[in-house]
Structure formats: structure tokens, C-alpha cells
Design a protein around this motif. Structure first.
Motif, mmCIF file in Angstrom:
data_model
loop_
_atom_site.group_PDB
_atom_site.id
_atom_site.type_symbol
_atom_site.label_atom_id
_atom_site.label_comp_id
_atom_site.label_asym_id
_atom_site.label_seq_id
_atom_site.Cartn_x
_atom_site.Cartn_y
_atom_site.Cartn_z
ATOM 1 N N HIS A 11 40.941 35.294 -85.307
ATOM 2 C CA HIS A 11 41.591 34.464 -86.330
ATOM 3 C C HIS A 11 42.392 33.315 -85.715
ATOM 4 O O HIS A 11 43.509 33.006 -86.165
ATOM 5 C CB HIS A 11 42.503 35.326 -87.219
ATOM 6 N N VAL A 12 41.836 32.678 -84.697
ATOM 7 C CA VAL A 12 42.589 31.628 -83.992
ATOM 8 C C VAL A 12 42.580 30.326 -84.790
ATOM 9 O O VAL A 12 41.617 29.997 -85.490
ATOM 10 C CB VAL A 12 42.023 31.373 -82.578
ATOM 11 N N THR A 13 43.672 29.605 -84.653
ATOM 12 C CA THR A 13 43.859 28.304 -85.301
ATOM 13 C C THR A 13 44.352 27.313 -84.251
ATOM 14 O O THR A 13 45.129 27.676 -83.361
ATOM 15 C CB THR A 13 44.874 28.404 -86.443
ATOM 16 N N PRO A 18 48.658 16.518 -87.385
ATOM 17 C CA PRO A 18 48.443 17.050 -88.728
ATOM 18 C C PRO A 18 47.019 17.567 -88.962
ATOM 19 O O PRO A 18 46.712 18.108 -90.020
ATOM 20 C CB PRO A 18 48.712 15.830 -89.623
ATOM 21 N N VAL A 19 46.146 17.398 -87.952
ATOM 22 C CA VAL A 19 44.724 17.740 -88.124
ATOM 23 C C VAL A 19 44.450 19.150 -87.623
ATOM 24 O O VAL A 19 44.737 19.481 -86.468
ATOM 25 C CB VAL A 19 43.820 16.733 -87.385
ATOM 26 N N THR A 20 43.908 19.995 -88.485
ATOM 27 C CA THR A 20 43.496 21.343 -88.102
ATOM 28 C C THR A 20 42.035 21.282 -87.631
ATOM 29 O O THR A 20 41.142 20.989 -88.416
ATOM 30 C CB THR A 20 43.626 22.323 -89.277
ATOM 31 N N VAL A 21 41.817 21.569 -86.349
ATOM 32 C CA VAL A 21 40.457 21.469 -85.805
ATOM 33 C C VAL A 21 39.784 22.831 -85.701
ATOM 34 O O VAL A 21 38.552 22.922 -85.652
ATOM 35 C CB VAL A 21 40.451 20.772 -84.427
ATOM 36 N N ILE A 22 40.574 23.898 -85.647
ATOM 37 C CA ILE A 22 40.043 25.264 -85.689
ATOM 38 C C ILE A 22 40.871 26.033 -86.712
ATOM 39 O O ILE A 22 42.110 26.048 -86.640
ATOM 40 C CB ILE A 22 40.127 25.968 -84.319
ATOM 41 N N GLY A 39 27.057 24.256 -84.027
ATOM 42 C CA GLY A 39 27.733 23.436 -85.025
ATOM 43 C C GLY A 39 27.529 21.976 -84.723
ATOM 44 O O GLY A 39 27.132 21.595 -83.616
ATOM 45 N N GLU A 40 27.791 21.133 -85.723
ATOM 46 C CA GLU A 40 27.675 19.702 -85.506
ATOM 47 C C GLU A 40 28.728 19.227 -84.514
ATOM 48 O O GLU A 40 29.708 19.922 -84.240
ATOM 49 C CB GLU A 40 27.863 18.953 -86.835
ATOM 50 N N ASN A 41 28.514 18.023 -83.959
ATOM 51 C CA ASN A 41 29.557 17.421 -83.137
ATOM 52 C C ASN A 41 30.828 17.286 -83.967
ATOM 53 O O ASN A 41 30.797 16.793 -85.090
ATOM 54 C CB ASN A 41 29.113 16.044 -82.642
ATOM 55 N N GLY A 42 31.934 17.761 -83.423
ATOM 56 C CA GLY A 42 33.194 17.722 -84.150
ATOM 57 C C GLY A 42 33.467 18.971 -84.960
ATOM 58 O O GLY A 42 34.498 19.059 -85.627
ATOM 59 N N ALA A 43 32.572 19.963 -84.881
ATOM 60 C CA ALA A 43 32.765 21.182 -85.655
ATOM 61 C C ALA A 43 33.832 22.089 -85.059
ATOM 62 O O ALA A 43 34.346 22.980 -85.729
ATOM 63 C CB ALA A 43 31.452 21.951 -85.784
ATOM 64 N N GLY A 44 34.157 21.887 -83.766
ATOM 65 C CA GLY A 44 35.203 22.687 -83.139
ATOM 66 C C GLY A 44 34.746 23.531 -81.962
ATOM 67 O O GLY A 44 35.541 24.274 -81.386
ATOM 68 N N LYS A 45 33.485 23.400 -81.543
ATOM 69 C CA LYS A 45 32.952 24.234 -80.459
ATOM 70 C C LYS A 45 33.721 24.021 -79.152
ATOM 71 O O LYS A 45 34.109 24.990 -78.487
ATOM 72 C CB LYS A 45 31.464 23.929 -80.230
ATOM 73 N N GLU A 382 33.203 3.747 -90.455
ATOM 74 C CA GLU A 382 32.921 4.404 -91.739
ATOM 75 C C GLU A 382 31.434 4.386 -92.042
ATOM 76 O O GLU A 382 30.875 5.375 -92.529
ATOM 77 C CB GLU A 382 33.708 3.705 -92.856
ATOM 78 N N ARG A 383 30.792 3.272 -91.746
ATOM 79 C CA ARG A 383 29.351 3.136 -92.020
ATOM 80 C C ARG A 383 28.529 4.147 -91.225
ATOM 81 O O ARG A 383 27.571 4.733 -91.751
ATOM 82 C CB ARG A 383 28.911 1.720 -91.677
ATOM 83 N N LEU A 384 28.936 4.401 -89.963
ATOM 84 C CA LEU A 384 28.204 5.340 -89.118
ATOM 85 C C LEU A 384 28.791 6.749 -89.174
ATOM 86 O O LEU A 384 28.361 7.627 -88.435
ATOM 87 C CB LEU A 384 28.179 4.839 -87.670
ATOM 88 N N ARG A 385 29.794 6.942 -90.025
ATOM 89 C CA ARG A 385 30.383 8.264 -90.253
ATOM 90 C C ARG A 385 30.895 8.875 -88.951
ATOM 91 O O ARG A 385 30.606 10.014 -88.611
ATOM 92 C CB ARG A 385 29.377 9.195 -90.929
ATOM 93 N N ILE A 386 31.688 8.070 -88.222
ATOM 94 C CA ILE A 386 32.302 8.570 -86.991
ATOM 95 C C ILE A 386 33.489 9.451 -87.374
ATOM 96 O O ILE A 386 34.412 9.001 -88.050
ATOM 97 C CB ILE A 386 32.767 7.407 -86.098
ATOM 98 N N ARG A 387 33.443 10.692 -86.933
ATOM 99 C CA ARG A 387 34.529 11.622 -87.241
ATOM 100 C C ARG A 387 35.668 11.408 -86.249
ATOM 101 O O ARG A 387 35.510 11.598 -85.038
ATOM 102 C CB ARG A 387 34.033 13.067 -87.142
ATOM 103 N N MET A 388 36.826 11.028 -86.764
ATOM 104 C CA MET A 388 37.974 10.703 -85.913
ATOM 105 C C MET A 388 39.235 10.870 -86.736
ATOM 106 O O MET A 388 39.207 10.865 -87.971
ATOM 107 C CB MET A 388 37.849 9.254 -85.412
ATOM 108 N N SER A 389 40.372 10.988 -86.038
ATOM 109 C CA SER A 389 41.645 11.078 -86.747
ATOM 110 C C SER A 389 42.097 9.699 -87.207
ATOM 111 O O SER A 389 42.900 9.575 -88.127
ATOM 112 C CB SER A 389 42.703 11.700 -85.832
ATOM 113 N N GLY A 390 41.595 8.656 -86.562
ATOM 114 C CA GLY A 390 41.920 7.278 -86.917
ATOM 115 C C GLY A 390 41.309 6.332 -85.921
ATOM 116 O O GLY A 390 40.854 6.739 -84.840
ATOM 117 N N ILE A 391 41.290 5.049 -86.240
ATOM 118 C CA ILE A 391 40.629 4.045 -85.424
ATOM 119 C C ILE A 391 41.311 3.878 -84.063
ATOM 120 O O ILE A 391 40.715 3.379 -83.103
ATOM 121 C CB ILE A 391 40.569 2.694 -86.179
#
Length: 515
Positions: A11-13, A18-22, A39-45, A382-391
């Protein structure tokens, strides 16, 4: 009877700001068992395995080793408990020998002096454990990537590792090299070593894994057998069905213009008299064996490497041989094979990395248009759906697939007419792959052309309108989309290799006769 876990995350977190990654994930690693993380890139692996390795500590939940809660405060603590990690970027010193790398950080000494005999003995024992016959005095930098990978495994096992974490170990390997690595994994399984295995190659999972933990957006969505159907694994990963893994579309209806023309390009023994064309709206795939000259060709066209003779033209105009800036000015963009070393400035932000190719062209009165650049970079992300906390997030902190999309975003923003892709989806999950393919479709629909090198032959066949095959630094042949099959491509790919081997044998025979 199922063995008790040797390592568990319960049950690890994990949060970054402010971003919960696991979020409440439980994973068990058992002796003699290969636990796949999918999992996808950014899924938390990557975050999950860093908690196993002592790089990160969980904000919630606990780590359990041999049934007892532990705190893995650092890597050394994890290693002392028998946990070793083989990262995607190998942790070896190229100028040091195999033996020195294996005992690095644990150099045996006698009377205050390095005990070289003990260094070699330890290295030979570690290599013997995985069946690798290698001169331990060889500098690691002289080895191919597959043998370096095995040296890393030997290094981990020399620390008496009971748990081995393998992060994308086959990403840069050929089929034969992957077979050799999997043979070692089977031996380790028989020796009761517990393993965690990350791979984006779904076909490998049933072959090497026992069970699969599927992650999505930092949460565990399923625990399934490794024999689960690939389509079901994809659905679990991305939350939807992907019916077309190679969604090539030909939406361009403009003039049939030759955008890229290469005439008789040569560079020593690496490139030999190569001529090719690529037209507006077209994807040209380049296939061939490792060492055929594919990467060298793209780098020469992009101005990254010099060449001896020949001409590169874009839209009929010769590209001056003045390196990368001249190629960029001509409308050529390169997504390199090694995105981290050659395609990105890792410590810079996503915003900066996307904007590097357009800083000059968008400047006003000699000053960078930073506000406009920021807006354009955000829109492209945004167009390429880059997963990030911010630019402003450092690009180093993005997952591999999102880093690759940041490189794509740079050249898309630059409006490159000719985009050169070298292994564009290496280390990228199936969902991000489809997004990259759609970016390719968008480029060609807008009248650009794409030249794509890939060792993934189904990818070349699925996304190319024509396939060029290289062998021994030459173009061995061209196949239309309709005629291109794996057998025909491979027949062309080995043609010059076989001929060169025959020439070498004949030369050796002649030399022996002369003697």
C-alpha cells in the motif's frame, strides 16, 4: 505451493509536491519468480522500482523484506538486504576493466593495497554464475551493449543479490542478444533469485514473466498471469482498446513534391554511394541489421556528422555542409536514437527543450520571445499529450515516452519539412507509441516527409509507404508497401553481409595459398 515474498511494497504512496505519482500500490516479489511491471510511460513504474532500490522512500505504506518491515534509506541499505537494480542507463565506467567495474565501490585490499588477484577472482566467479566467458581485463567500453548488460547483472550478483530489478533490459538489444539475456534470467530463476522486470515489448512478457502488475496513473489496476492476452494487457494499461497498433493514414492531397533528395552520399566505410528520395506526405522506412549504417545515414543528412562526398537537397535546394544549424535552417529535424544524450538537455525545462530549435527564428530585435515561446511550447505539449506537472518541470523528470514526445514537439513547433526519426519508439509504451504514430500522420498530412529508422521490423512495415533496406553501408534494395514483408526485408538486409563474409573468406584462402 506459492513461496512467501522476499520483498513486498504494501500500500505504498509517493508524492512529489502536490502530485501523487504512486497511490496505495502493493507488489510482491517472490524467489525464483519474475514479476513484470507494466504500464504506460508516466504510470509510476520507475518510481516504484526506485522505492525498492532505496532511491525514494514511500510517503505512506511500508516496505517488507523477508516478512519484516524495513526502511530502505539509501541504495547501500537496499544492497545490504540483497536488492540490486539494473537501470536502463547502465552504471558502468567505460575506461575501467570488466573486473574493476564488477567490484566498483567494494575494491578488495591487502595491507592497504588493491588486491588485484582478488578483484579478478571475484569478477570471474560473478561471470561464471551467469555463464559469461569474458576476459575480465577487457575495458567495458570495448564491449557491445548486450555484454555490458550482462556485466551489470554479474556486478549485481557479486553483491549476493537475491532480488534483481531489471528496467528495460532489452530496449537496446537485438533478437539474439535478448535470447542470451533471457537464458541468464532462466538460470537466475532456477537459482531462486526473485526478479522485477519492466518492458514495453508485450511479446516478451509471456515468454519471461510469471505474473504482471499493471499500473495506470500511479494506481495498481490489475494483477494477472504473464500468459494474459496482449490485447487485454493493452486494455488494462491504457483503459481502452487499441485495435490498430500501426495507424498509418495517408491524408495528404497536395502536389507530389520531392522534399528530400540524397545523391551519392559517402562517408568512409560507413556510407557507400547512397541515393534516395522522400516525397511530401510520405513515410520512408529504413530497415537493416545493426551496423548497416542506418543511424550514420540520418546523422549525415541532419548535419550531425560530416561526410566525404555527395549532396543533400531539401525541396530542390542543396543543404550547405555547415553542420546542424544549416540543416535546421533548411527544414530538417532529427529525433536521435539516444534521446537523453543527443536529443535533450536533461537539466533544462520542458519549455526550453521544446523551444531550442525556434529561439532564433522567433526572436524580436535580437531578443528571445520568451513569453511567446512559452505559450507555443505549452500548446505543443498539450497537443502531443505530454504528461508533466507543468511546462517548467525539468525534462529529466519525465518518463521515457514523454521525453520522446518533447523532442517531437521541438521539431513540430519548428515546422520541419523533413523529419528524421531514429528508433522513435524505443523504450516507449504501446499507448505513447500510437500517439507518436499519430504525430507522424499529422506531419505527413501537412505536407512534410518522414524518414524512419527502426530495429522493430513490424513498426517499419506498419508505418512506411516505402521501405529502403541497408546492408554493409549500402542501399541493398527498395520495397513498396505492398511488397514489403519480413522475409523480403531480411533477405536484402543480409545480402551484403553474406557477400562481405564470402569476400573475407576468399581473401583469407588466397593469402594462405600464397604462403
Amino acid at each position: 505451493m506459492t513461496a512467501d515474498p522476499v520483498l513486498s511494497l504494501e500500500h505504498v504512496t509517493k508524492k512529489f509536491g502536490p502530485v501523487t505519482v504512486i497511490d496505495g500500490v502493493t507488489v510482491h516479489v517472490r524467489p525464483g519468480h519474475v514479476q513484470v511491471l507494466l504500464g504506460e510511460n508516466g504510470a509510476g513504474k520507475s518510481t516504484l522500482i526506485k522505492m525498492m532500490a532505496g532511491i525514494y522512500q514511500p510517503d505512506g505504506g511500508r516496505v517488507v523484506v523477508d516478512g519484516r518491515p524495513v526502511v530502505l534509506s539509501d541504495v547501500r541499505t537496499a544492497e545490504a538486504l540483497g536488492i540490486a537494480t539494473i537501470h536502463q542507463e547502465l552504471n558502468l565506467v567505460p575506461t575501467m576493466s570488466v573486473a574493476e567495474n564488477i567490484v566498483l565501490g567494494r575494491m578488495p585490499s591487502r595491507a592497504g593495497l588493491l588486491d588485484r588477484r582478488a578483484v579478478r577472482r571475484t569478477a570471474r566467479e560473478a561471470l561464471a554464475r551467469i555463464g559469461l566467458d569474458l576476459d575480465v581485463d577487457t575495458p567495458v567500453g570495448e564491449l557491445g551493449i548486450a555484454r555490458q548488460q550482462l556485466v551489470e547483472i554479474a556486478k549485481a550478483l557479486s553483491t549476493k543479490a537475491r532480488i534483481l530489478i531489471l528496467d528495460e533490459p532489452t530496449a537496446a538489444l537485438t533478437g539474439d542478444e535478448t535470447d542470451a539475456l533471457f537464458g541468464v534470467v532462466e538460470e537466475l530463476r532456477a537459482a531462486s533469485v526473485g526478479m522485477v522486470f519492466i518492458s514495453h515489448h508485450l511479446e516478451e512478457i509471456g515468454r519471461i514473466g510469471d505474473s504482471v502488475s499493471v499500473l495506470r496513473d500511479g494506481a495498481l489496476v490489475a494483477e494477472v498471469p504473464a500468459t494474459t492476452d496482449e490485447d487485454e494487457l493493452v486494455r488494462l494499461m491504457v483503459g481502452r482498446d487499441i485495435t490498430d497498433h500501426y495507424p498509418r493514414r495517408r491524408d495528404y492531397d497536395g502536389p507530389d513534391e520531392v522534399l528530400l533528395q540524397v545523391d551519392r552520399l559517402s562517408s568512409g566505410d560507413r556510407l557507400r554511394d547512397i541515393s534516395l528520395t522522400a516525397r511530401a506526405g510520405e513515410v520512408v522506412g529504413i530497415a537493416g541489421l545493426v551496423g548497416a549504417g542506418r543511424t550514420e545515414l540520418l546523422r549525415a543528412i541532419a548535419g550531425a556528422d560530416p561526410y566525404d562526398s555527395g549532396v543533400v537537397r531539401v525541396a530542390g535546394r542543396p543543404v550547405p555542409r555547415r553542420g546542424v544549424p544549416a540543416a535546421i535552417d533548411a527544414g530538417i529535424g532529427l529525433v536521435p536514437e539516444d534521446r537523453k544524450a543527443q536529443g535533450l538537455v536533461l537539466d533544462a525545462s520542458v519549455n526550453d527543450n521544446i523551444g531550442y530549435a525556434t529561439l532564433g527564428s522567433t526572436a524580436r530585435a535580437g531578443l528571445a520571445d520568451r513569453r511567446g515561446q512559452r505559450d507555443r511550447a505549452r500548446q505543443m505539449a498539450e497537443r502531443l499529450r505530454i504528461r508533466m506537472s507543468g511546462i517548467d518541470q525539468p525534462v529529466r523528470d519525465l518518463s521515457g515516452g514523454n521525453q520522446q514526445k518533447a523532442v517531437f514537439a521541438r521539431w513540430t513547433l519548428a515546422g520541419s519539412k523533413v523529419l528524421l526519426l531514429d528508433e522513435p519508439t524505443r523504450g516507449v509504451d504501446v499507448g505513447a507509441r500510437v500517439e507518436i504514430y499519430e504525430a507522424v500522420n499529422a506531419i505527413t498530412a501537412a505536407g512534410g516527409t518522414v524518414v524512419m529508422v527502426s530495429s522493430d521490423l513490424p513498426e517499419v512495415l506498419g508505418m512506411s509507404d516505402r521501405v529502403l533496406v541497408m546492408s554493409g553501408g549500402r542501399l541493398a534494395g527498395e520495397l513498396s508497401r505492398e511488397d514489403a514483408t519480413q522475409d523480403r526485408v531480411m533477405a536484402l538486409a543480409v545480402r551484403d553481409v553474406d557477400r562481405q563474409a564470402e569476400d573475407h573468406t576468399n581473401a583469407a584462402t588466397t593469402e594462405g595459398t600464397d604462403r
